[in-house]
Write an enzyme that holds these catalytic residues in place. Structure first.
Site, PDB file in Angstrom:
ATOM      1  N   HIS A   1     -29.762 -27.861  56.032  1.00  0.00           N
ATOM      2  CA  HIS A   1     -28.927 -29.060  55.853  1.00  0.00           C
ATOM      3  C   HIS A   1     -28.017 -28.909  54.626  1.00  0.00           C
ATOM      4  O   HIS A   1     -28.292 -28.099  53.756  1.00  0.00           O
ATOM      5  CB  HIS A   1     -29.807 -30.299  55.674  1.00  0.00           C
TER       6      HIS A   1
ATOM      7  N   ASP B   1     -27.999 -37.949  63.620  1.00  0.00           N
ATOM      8  CA  ASP B   1     -28.470 -37.233  62.440  1.00  0.00           C
ATOM      9  C   ASP B   1     -29.270 -38.138  61.501  1.00  0.00           C
ATOM     10  O   ASP B   1     -28.886 -39.285  61.257  1.00  0.00           O
ATOM     11  CB  ASP B   1     -27.248 -36.685  61.696  1.00  0.00           C
ATOM     12  N   HIS B   2     -30.339 -37.586  60.979  1.00  0.00           N
ATOM     13  CA  HIS B   2     -31.150 -38.313  60.001  1.00  0.00           C
ATOM     14  C   HIS B   2     -31.477 -39.729  60.456  1.00  0.00           C
ATOM     15  O   HIS B   2     -31.191 -40.701  59.762  1.00  0.00           O
ATOM     16  CB  HIS B   2     -30.468 -38.319  58.627  1.00  0.00           C
TER      17      HIS B   2
ATOM     18  N   GLU C   1     -35.079 -32.193  66.371  1.00  0.00           N
ATOM     19  CA  GLU C   1     -35.214 -31.568  65.051  1.00  0.00           C
ATOM     20  C   GLU C   1     -36.032 -32.467  64.124  1.00  0.00           C
ATOM     21  O   GLU C   1     -35.847 -33.679  64.088  1.00  0.00           O
ATOM     22  CB  GLU C   1     -33.823 -31.333  64.426  1.00  0.00           C
TER      23      GLU C   1
ATOM     24  N   LYS D   1     -23.691 -31.247  48.116  1.00  0.00           N
ATOM     25  CA  LYS D   1     -22.606 -31.342  49.084  1.00  0.00           C
ATOM     26  C   LYS D   1     -21.343 -30.615  48.610  1.00  0.00           C
ATOM     27  O   LYS D   1     -20.928 -30.776  47.475  1.00  0.00           O
ATOM     28  CB  LYS D   1     -22.248 -32.814  49.312  1.00  0.00           C
TER      29      LYS D   1
HETATM   30 ZN   LIG Z   1     -30.989 -33.361  55.632  1.00  0.00          ZN
END
Ligand SMILES: [Zn+2]
Length: 497
Positions: free
Chosen positions: A350, A167-168, A276, A318
Site C-alpha cells: 500500500h 479500498d480500505h 484483500e 504518500k
Molecule cells: Zn493501506
C-alpha cells in the site's frame, strides 16, 4: 449540438468519423454491435457518446436526437447500458495469476493514461480504487468512480480487463454496498480490530489478558502453535508462549472479523471477488511471524484471500520514496514474499507510489505474485501538467495549499519539511513543474487535493480551482496521458512488470 451533425452522419453510415476542430473523436472506441454503431467523442471539455442505428444499444442509451442519431451524456444510466452490452467495460476479478496495480483515479480523468501505461505489460489495472476517506474528501461516490472507469475503458477500446477496488472498507454496510454496485475487489481494513496497545504492554499484562480468554480458545491456539515450528519455503517460523500470546491478542479479533466477512459476503457473492486483507494501517509493524499467524489462521478457517497487505518496516509515506533501512526492508520483504507464496496469495503493497528505491527489491522477491496500490500520484502528475500549461492557476493552488496544509494532518501521516520548498514568488514560470520533483512540495499537494478541489470562494460560493483545473486538464489530455505513461511506467519498469 450542431457540431455533431457530421459525426452523426458518419456513424449512421457506419463510417469512422474524422477528427475536427470542434469534435474530438476517440477512434479506438468505435463499435458496431447488433444494429447499433457507437463512438466516444469530446466537444469543448465535455465527452459524449454518439450512437445511431436501431438496435437495443441505441434504444437504451439516453441522449439528445441529432439527425438520425443520438448524442448521449456520460450519465450513470448510460454507463450501465455500456456495461450491459460490452462485457469488457465491467470490472472483473483477477485472482492470483497475474500481478495487479491499483491506480485509483482520483479525478475521474486519469484512466486513459493508466490504460496506456499497462498495455502489453505483465500487470492488470485496478482502475477504480477509492477509499471512503477519499470519496468523502472529494464529494464523489462509489458509483461515480465505477462510471468513470467504464467510460474510460470504452473510450480506449481496452478489452483486456480491469478491476475495481472498494479500498480500505471497514463497515459491513459499505461492503454490501460496494459489492452490490459491481466492485470486483474488496480491501478489508482490519485496523479497528487490531490491538495497538499490546505492543507496549508488559509480559505480565499480556499473560493476564491471554489467561482471560475463553478456555476453548486458549486450548485451540496452544495446540496449534505453541512450541511448534513451521517450515515456510526454507524459512522457519515458531512461537513461544510470549510470541503466541502477543499475536493472539493483537490479531485475534481481526481474524474473527476477516472470517465473518469472508463467510457472509465473499463466499456468498454471485461472482468471483478479489479479497484483500489489510493489516497495514496500524501502528504495529507486521513481523513475518505475525503475518504467518494471520495467514495460517485464515487457511485453517477456510478463508481464501487473493492478497494481504502487511505493515512493512520503515515508512511508506504518500507520494515520496521509501524512508527507512533498506537492508532491513529487503530482509523482511523477502520473508513476507515467501509467506505469501507459501499460502498462494499476492503480497500487497500500500501507498506504493514513488517507492523507486525499493521497487527492484519488491519485484525480485514477489516474482509477480504482487498487488501494488498507487493512488494520488496521478493527481500529482495532473498538478505537474497544470504547472506546465497554466502557471497562474498553479500559483494560486500552491499558495492555497500552503495556507491549508495543517487541516490535512488529521487524515494523513506525512512529515514534509515545508521550509525546504522554494518560495513561490522567487520561482519563474518555467521552473514551476520542478515542484513536482521535490518531496516536500509533492506531499504538500498530495494531501491537500481534497481541500483544493472543493475550495469555494467565500463571496460568490463558486469553485476556486475545480472548474479551471478540470478545463485545463481536458484541454491538455495528451500531455496528461504522456506524463502518466512516463511516471507510472517508471514504477513498472523497476518492478519488472
Ligand atoms: Zn493501506
Amino acid at each position: 449540438m450542431e457540431q455533431f451533425q457530421r459525426v452523426v452522419a458518419d456513424i449512421v453510415a457506419g463510417k469512422l468519423p474524422q477528427q475536427s476542430d470542434n469534435v474530438t473523436i476517440y477512434e479506438r472506441s468505435f463499435e458496431k454491435i447488433e444494429g447499433s454503431n457507437i463512438i466516444m467523442t469530446k466537444s469543448g471539455t465535455e465527452k459524449y457518446l454518439v450512437v445511431a442505428g436501431n438496435g437495443a444499444l441505441y434504444n437504451e442509451l439516453d441522449g439528445e436526437s441529432v439527425g438520425d442519431g443520438k448524442v448521449c451524456a456520460l450519465t450513470h444510466h448510460n454507463s450501465k447500458v455500456l456495461n450491459k452490452h460490452f462485457e469488457y467495460t465491467k470490472p472483473q476479478a483477477f485472482g492470483t495469476e497475474i500481478a495487479t496495480m491499483g491506480l485509483g483515479d482520483r479525478l475521474g480523468v486519469a484512466s486513459p493514461g493508466h490504460i496506456e501505461t499497462v498495455m502489453n505489460r505483465k500487470v492488470k489495472p485496478i482502475l477504480a480504487q477509492q477509499s471512503i476517506r477519499e470519496l468523502t474528501l472529494l464529494n464523489r461516490t462509489m458509483t461515480d468512480i465505477l462510471d468513470a472507469a467504464t467510460f474510460a475503458v470504452f473510450q480506449e477500446g481496452y478489452k483486456d480487463g480491469y478491476g475495481a477496488d472498494a479500498d480500505h472498507i471497514k463497515l459491513e454496510k459499505d461492503i454490501e454496498y460496494a459489492l452490490g454496485l459491481g466492485f470486483s475487489f474488496l480491501t478489508l481494513d482490519c485496523s479497528e480490530q487490531i490491538r495497538n496497545d499490546i505492543e507496549g504492554a508488559t509480559t505480565d499484562d499480556i499473560h493476564k489478558e491471554f489467561a482471560s480468554l475463553p478456555v476453548d480458545r486458549k486450548e485451540y491456539y496452544k495446540n496449534h502453535y505453541l512450541n511448534k515450528s513451521f517450515e515456510v519455503q526454507g524459512l522457519e517460523i515458531s512461537y513461544d508462549e510470549a510470541s503466541l500470546h502477543k499475536n493472539v491478542l493483537v490479531y485475534g479479533e481481526a481474524i474473527d472479523f476477516m472470517e465473518h466477512v469472508y463467510t457472509e459476503y465473499i463466499a456468498k457473492a454471485d461472482r468471483a471477488i478479489d479479497f484483500e486483507i489489510s493489516i497495514d494501517e496500524t501502528e504495529t509493524v507486521t513481523a513475518p511471524e505475525a503475518h504467518f499467524f494471520v495467514a495460517e489462521e485464515l487457511r485453517r478457517r477456510g478463508v481464501t484471500v487473493q492478497s494481504l497487505a502487511p505493515r512493512f518496516c520503515g515508512e511508506f509515506q504518500k507520494g515520496i520514496d521509501y524512508i527507512g533501512d533498506i537492508n532491513q526492508f529487503e530482509k523482511e520483504l523477502h520473508e513476507h514474499a515467501e509467506i505469501a507464496k507459501y499460502f498462494g496469495y499476492k503480497l500487497s503493497i500500500h501507498s506504493g507510489s514513488d517507492k523507486f528505491s525499493v521497487f527492484p527489491i519488491i519485484g525480485k522477491y514477489t516474482e509477480g505474485l504482487l498487488h501494488i496500490k498507487t493512488a494520488g500520484t496521478n493527481w500529482l502528475e495532473a498538478v505537474r501538467v497544470i504547472a506546465q500549461v497554466n502557471p497562474d492557476l498553479y500559483r494560486r493552488m500552491h499558495k492555497y495549499a500552503e495556507e491549508h496544509f495543517e487541516e490535512t494532518l488529521k487524515y494523513y501521516h506525512v512529515t514534509p519539511d515545508l521550509d525546504s520548498v522554494a518560495p513561490l514568488a522567487k520561482t519563474a514560470d518555467e521552473d514551476l513543474p520542478a515542484y513536482m520533483d521535490h518531496d516536500a512540495s509533492r506531499q504538500l499537494f498530495h494531501v491537500t487535493y481534497g481541500i483544493l478541489l472543493t475550495a469555494k470562494s467565500s463571496e460568490s460560493g463558486a469553485d476556486l480551482f475545480r472548474t479551471e483545473f478540470f478545463t485545463t486538464l481536458m484541454n491538455n489530455e495528451d500531455a496528461y496521458r504522456a506524463s502518466l505513461v512516463k511516471h507510472i511506467g517508471r514504477h513498472l519498469d523497476l518492478l519488472g512488470l
